[in-house]
Design a protein around this motif. Structure first.
Motif, PDB file in Angstrom:
ATOM      1  N   ALA A  99       1.138  -1.113  -0.060  1.00 57.01           N
ATOM      2  CA  ALA A  99       0.136  -0.015  -0.312  1.00 57.01           C
ATOM      3  C   ALA A  99       0.824   0.584   0.262  1.00 57.01           C
ATOM      4  O   ALA A  99       2.073   1.354   0.220  1.00 57.01           O
ATOM      5  N   PRO A 100       0.123   1.790  -0.526  1.00 54.69           N
ATOM      6  CA  PRO A 100       1.214   3.830  -0.390  1.00 54.69           C
ATOM      7  C   PRO A 100       1.967   4.073   0.022  1.00 54.69           C
ATOM      8  O   PRO A 100       2.937   4.412   1.217  1.00 54.69           O
ATOM      9  N   GLU A 101       1.257   3.292   1.862  1.00 56.92           N
ATOM     10  CA  GLU A 101       1.942   3.688   3.052  1.00 56.92           C
ATOM     11  C   GLU A 101       3.244   2.657   2.940  1.00 56.92           C
ATOM     12  O   GLU A 101       4.210   3.174   4.243  1.00 56.92           O
ATOM     13  N   ASP A 102       3.470   1.650   2.991  1.00 56.12           N
ATOM     14  CA  ASP A 102       4.576   0.875   2.808  1.00 56.12           C
ATOM     15  C   ASP A 102       6.108   1.922   2.275  1.00 56.12           C
ATOM     16  O   ASP A 102       5.426   2.168   1.168  1.00 56.12           O
ATOM     17  N   LEU A 103       7.286   1.166   2.849  1.00 56.74           N
ATOM     18  CA  LEU A 103       8.597   1.559   1.814  1.00 56.74           C
ATOM     19  C   LEU A 103       8.664   0.041   1.556  1.00 56.74           C
ATOM     20  O   LEU A 103       8.510  -1.038   2.677  1.00 56.74           O
ATOM     21  N   ILE A 104       9.647  -0.470   0.321  1.00 57.44           N
ATOM     22  CA  ILE A 104       9.746  -1.322  -0.103  1.00 57.44           C
ATOM     23  C   ILE A 104      11.594  -1.210   0.053  1.00 57.44           C
ATOM     24  O   ILE A 104      11.500   0.053  -0.624  1.00 57.44           O
ATOM     25  N   LEU A 105      11.694  -2.284  -0.026  1.00 63.02           N
ATOM     26  CA  LEU A 105      13.324  -1.975  -0.889  1.00 63.02           C
ATOM     27  C   LEU A 105      13.873  -3.191  -1.555  1.00 63.02           C
ATOM     28  O   LEU A 105      13.593  -4.331  -2.121  1.00 63.02           O
ATOM     29  N   ILE A 106      14.679  -2.577  -2.669  1.00 60.04           N
ATOM     30  CA  ILE A 106      15.332  -2.866  -3.727  1.00 60.04           C
ATOM     31  C   ILE A 106      17.054  -2.797  -4.306  1.00 60.04           C
ATOM     32  O   ILE A 106      17.002  -1.475  -4.269  1.00 60.04           O
ATOM     33  N   PRO A 107      17.664  -4.302  -4.035  1.00 61.18           N
ATOM     34  CA  PRO A 107      18.424  -3.917  -3.719  1.00 61.18           C
ATOM     35  C   PRO A 107      19.137  -3.120  -5.628  1.00 61.18           C
ATOM     36  O   PRO A 107      18.693  -3.778  -6.283  1.00 61.18           O
ATOM     37  N   TYR A 108      20.144  -2.615  -5.794  1.00 65.09           N
ATOM     38  CA  TYR A 108      20.673  -2.344  -6.866  1.00 65.09           C
ATOM     39  C   TYR A 108      22.159  -2.819  -7.142  1.00 65.09           C
ATOM     40  O   TYR A 108      22.771  -2.479  -6.753  1.00 65.09           O
ATOM     41  N   PRO A 109      22.105  -3.501  -8.446  1.00 62.86           N
ATOM     42  CA  PRO A 109      21.199  -3.819  -9.552  1.00 62.86           C
ATOM     43  C   PRO A 109      20.066  -4.110  -9.931  1.00 62.86           C
ATOM     44  O   PRO A 109      20.775  -5.594  -8.737  1.00 62.86           O
ATOM     45  N   ASN A 110      19.091  -4.631 -10.389  1.00 63.20           N
ATOM     46  CA  ASN A 110      18.329  -6.003  -9.995  1.00 63.20           C
ATOM     47  C   ASN A 110      17.340  -5.464 -11.215  1.00 63.20           C
ATOM     48  O   ASN A 110      17.688  -4.873 -12.607  1.00 63.20           O
ATOM     49  N   TYR A 111      16.484  -6.225 -11.455  1.00 64.35           N
ATOM     50  CA  TYR A 111      15.617  -6.905 -12.843  1.00 64.35           C
ATOM     51  C   TYR A 111      14.896  -5.175 -12.304  1.00 64.35           C
ATOM     52  O   TYR A 111      14.136  -5.286 -11.188  1.00 64.35           O
ATOM     53  N   THR A 112      14.719  -5.136 -13.128  1.00 65.15           N
ATOM     54  CA  THR A 112      14.535  -3.282 -13.159  1.00 65.15           C
ATOM     55  C   THR A 112      12.518  -2.541 -12.913  1.00 65.15           C
ATOM     56  O   THR A 112      11.790  -2.384 -13.007  1.00 65.15           O
ATOM     57  N   LEU A 113      11.921  -4.058 -13.398  1.00 66.43           N
ATOM     58  CA  LEU A 113      11.157  -4.274 -13.522  1.00 66.43           C
ATOM     59  C   LEU A 113      10.140  -3.979 -11.411  1.00 66.43           C
ATOM     60  O   LEU A 113       8.456  -3.503 -11.800  1.00 66.43           O
ATOM     61  N   TYR A 114      11.122  -4.941 -11.053  1.00 63.27           N
ATOM     62  CA  TYR A 114      10.493  -4.011  -9.515  1.00 63.27           C
ATOM     63  C   TYR A 114      10.551  -2.777  -9.522  1.00 63.27           C
ATOM     64  O   TYR A 114       9.121  -1.930  -8.640  1.00 63.27           O
ATOM     65  N   GLU A 115      11.142  -1.557 -10.439  1.00 66.17           N
ATOM     66  CA  GLU A 115      11.049  -0.406  -9.741  1.00 66.17           C
ATOM     67  C   GLU A 115       9.315   0.020 -10.776  1.00 66.17           C
ATOM     68  O   GLU A 115       8.605   1.428 -10.121  1.00 66.17           O
ATOM     69  N   SER A 146      10.783  -1.537   6.542  1.00 66.66           N
ATOM     70  CA  SER A 146      10.339  -2.052   5.354  1.00 66.66           C
ATOM     71  C   SER A 146       9.670  -2.791   5.301  1.00 66.66           C
ATOM     72  O   SER A 146       9.244  -4.059   6.099  1.00 66.66           O
ATOM     73  N   LYS A 147       8.504  -3.153   4.445  1.00 65.10           N
ATOM     74  CA  LYS A 147       7.565  -4.217   4.198  1.00 65.10           C
ATOM     75  C   LYS A 147       7.394  -5.124   3.554  1.00 65.10           C
ATOM     76  O   LYS A 147       6.995  -6.186   3.227  1.00 65.10           O
ATOM     77  N   ALA A 148       9.122  -4.887   2.325  1.00 71.31           N
ATOM     78  CA  ALA A 148       9.263  -6.440   1.490  1.00 71.31           C
ATOM     79  C   ALA A 148       9.950  -6.017   0.675  1.00 71.31           C
ATOM     80  O   ALA A 148      10.750  -4.630   0.634  1.00 71.31           O
ATOM     81  N   ILE A 149      10.822  -6.727   0.741  1.00 78.87           N
ATOM     82  CA  ILE A 149      12.996  -6.633  -0.314  1.00 78.87           C
ATOM     83  C   ILE A 149      12.284  -7.586  -0.903  1.00 78.87           C
ATOM     84  O   ILE A 149      11.598  -8.859  -1.401  1.00 78.87           O
ATOM     85  N   PHE A 150      12.649  -7.060  -2.874  1.00 78.13           N
ATOM     86  CA  PHE A 150      12.470  -7.773  -4.116  1.00 78.13           C
ATOM     87  C   PHE A 150      13.782  -7.933  -3.945  1.00 78.13           C
ATOM     88  O   PHE A 150      14.940  -7.248  -4.535  1.00 78.13           O
ATOM     89  N   PHE A 151      14.332  -9.641  -4.382  1.00 77.38           N
ATOM     90  CA  PHE A 151      15.988 -10.444  -4.493  1.00 77.38           C
ATOM     91  C   PHE A 151      15.870 -11.270  -5.466  1.00 77.38           C
ATOM     92  O   PHE A 151      15.380 -12.207  -5.468  1.00 77.38           O
ATOM     93  N   SER A 152      16.561 -10.838  -6.506  1.00 74.66           N
ATOM     94  CA  SER A 152      16.615 -11.914  -7.645  1.00 74.66           C
ATOM     95  C   SER A 152      17.895 -12.703  -7.150  1.00 74.66           C
ATOM     96  O   SER A 152      19.369 -12.216  -6.884  1.00 74.66           O
ATOM     97  N   ASN A 153      17.540 -13.848  -6.643  1.00 70.48           N
ATOM     98  CA  ASN A 153      19.022 -14.878  -6.801  1.00 70.48           C
ATOM     99  C   ASN A 153      18.609 -16.379  -8.151  1.00 70.48           C
ATOM    100  O   ASN A 153      18.071 -17.163  -7.886  1.00 70.48           O
ATOM    101  N   PRO A 154      19.954 -16.517  -8.828  1.00 71.09           N
ATOM    102  CA  PRO A 154      21.121 -15.277  -8.494  1.00 71.09           C
ATOM    103  C   PRO A 154      20.511 -14.042  -9.184  1.00 71.09           C
ATOM    104  O   PRO A 154      19.475 -13.604  -9.818  1.00 71.09           O
ATOM    105  N   ASN A 155      21.601 -13.233  -8.717  1.00 77.43           N
ATOM    106  CA  ASN A 155      21.116 -11.346  -9.790  1.00 77.43           C
ATOM    107  C   ASN A 155      20.816 -10.861 -11.353  1.00 77.43           C
ATOM    108  O   ASN A 155      21.819 -11.772 -12.198  1.00 77.43           O
TER     109      ASN A 155
END
Ligand SMILES: Cc1ncc(COP(=O)(O)O)c(C=O)c1O
Length: 352
Positions: A99-115, A146-155
């Motif tokens: 939801a808009p009040e949440d914060l999510i974390l996206i390690p960089y660089p990553n699959y750009t679709l998350y952003e 943070s409410k969620a982390i999007f993590f690709s592994n392998p990156n």
């Protein structure tokens, strides 16, 4: 733009790898597709088509496909979800749990679709920078609420892999959702599936697009706790997967050994290309995926990318912070890799 909402106005659209038309005359190493065709059995499926199978709606709960996935990966059906590519599953995660009040974390660089998805759903996100070897610190991921982390592994796009023990340790002390995107896991590294029995905040996402050679089919699947899977089921469109997609997915799972044989060849060719590129003076990041991420101390990545394109060889250049010195090359067939290598040598000579 008269009718555009604010999220759409702020959106920087996802840029996929080019899909050139003249596919037979070019060498396409830019979208991490599999160079080998799907199993022959896929093409015999029309024998299983009946008149009614296409004139009636498909099974909205993908029962057969989920049974097959359940048997293959030893995960209960109540913990499996199937989507129209893993991209649809990622999108549903945003719609269902954030939801808009949440914060999510996206390690960089990553699959750009998350952003792109975070922008389109209006969910605030923060990039967490990796170090100069493109390794992410789990300590940094623990900071902030943070409410969620999007993590690709392998990156994607580096090919870096993080040990499953490290992910388990982090998830045990993390209160948000950990989305473990395993699009490339069949090419190396250990899956997080075995962590599902001990964690209820983990979503493991997989795809048929890479190792199963079925990018055109659009089929992805996810494993998680029964409650998260139930949430995704409620949010999805009733018939998100066509009859054909479900049928072909089941056939592909029956042909699992064919997939692993191709993955094995790709892994061998990854080692081959890595060694050859290193001889040419490139630094190659140790990859666990079906691509390598490379840089050269003397030659501009952008110029190499353009010169190769002129020769009909498509690789991937990212005009993004910290990535402009790098190129991502999908592991194609050995013969195509040899053409790539001789073209790179020719281009390098022409610069001298
Ligand atoms: C890390 C990662 N996740 C997901 C996807 C998309 O997979 P799908 O084709 O199943 O939507 C890609 C595609 O390149 C990817 O690199």
């Amino acid at each position: 733009m008269k009718f555009w909402n604010q999220n759409l106005k702020n959106l920087s659209p996802y840029v996929p790898g080019e899909q050139p038309k003249n596919i037979t005359q070019i060498i396409k190493l830019n979208s991490n597709e599999n160079p080998y065709p799907p199993s022959e059995k896929i093409f015999t499926c029309t024998n299983e088509l009946t008149r009614t199978s296409l004139s009636t709606y498909p099974d909205s709960s993908c029962s057969q496909l989920k049974n097959d996935l359940s048997e293959r990966y030893q995960v209960p059906v109540s913990q499996i979800f199937c989507g129209n590519g893993s991209d649809e599953i990622l999108s549903l995660i945003f719609r269902s749990f954030l939801a808009p009040e949440d914060l999510i974390l996206i390690p960089y660089p990553n699959y750009t679709l998350y952003e792109t998805l975070a922008q389109s759903y209006g969910i605030p996100y923060r990039s967490v920078q990796s170090d100069n070897q493109f390794m992410i610190s789990f300590k940094k991921l623990a900071e902030g609420n943070s409410k969620a982390i999007f993590f690709s592994n392998p990156n994607a796009p580096t090919g870096r892999f993080y040990a499953i023990e490290q992910i388990a340790e982090f998830c045990h002390s993390y209160s948000g959702l950990f989305i473990l995107d395993e699009a490339y896991i069949d090419f190396g590294g250990e899956s997080g599936i075995k962590l599902l029995s001990e964690l209820d905040n983990l979503i493991v996402i997989r795809t048929f697009s890479k190792s199963f050679s079925l990018a055109g089919l659009r089929l992805g699947y996810a494993f998680s706790s029964p409650s998260i899977i139930e949430g995704l089921k409620r949010m999805k469109d009733s018939y998100n997967l066509s009859y054909l997609t479900q049928l072909l997915g089941s056939i592909a799972i029956q042909e699992y050994d064919y997939m692993t044989q191709n993955a094995k060849i790709i892994i061998q060719d990854r080692t081959y290309l890595t060694q050859k590129m290193e001889v040419l003076g490139f630094t190659v990041i140790n990859s666990y995926a079906n691509f390598i991420f490379v840089t050269h101390p003397k030659y501009s990545a952008k110029k190499l990318f353009s010169s190769l394109k002129e020769e009909g060889i498509f690789i991937r250049y990212f005009d993004q912070p910290r990535l402009t010195d790098y190129l991502r090359i999908t592991i194609g067939k050995r013969a195509d890799l040899d053409i790539l290598l001789s073209s790179i040598q020719k281009i390098m000579r022409s610069y001298q």
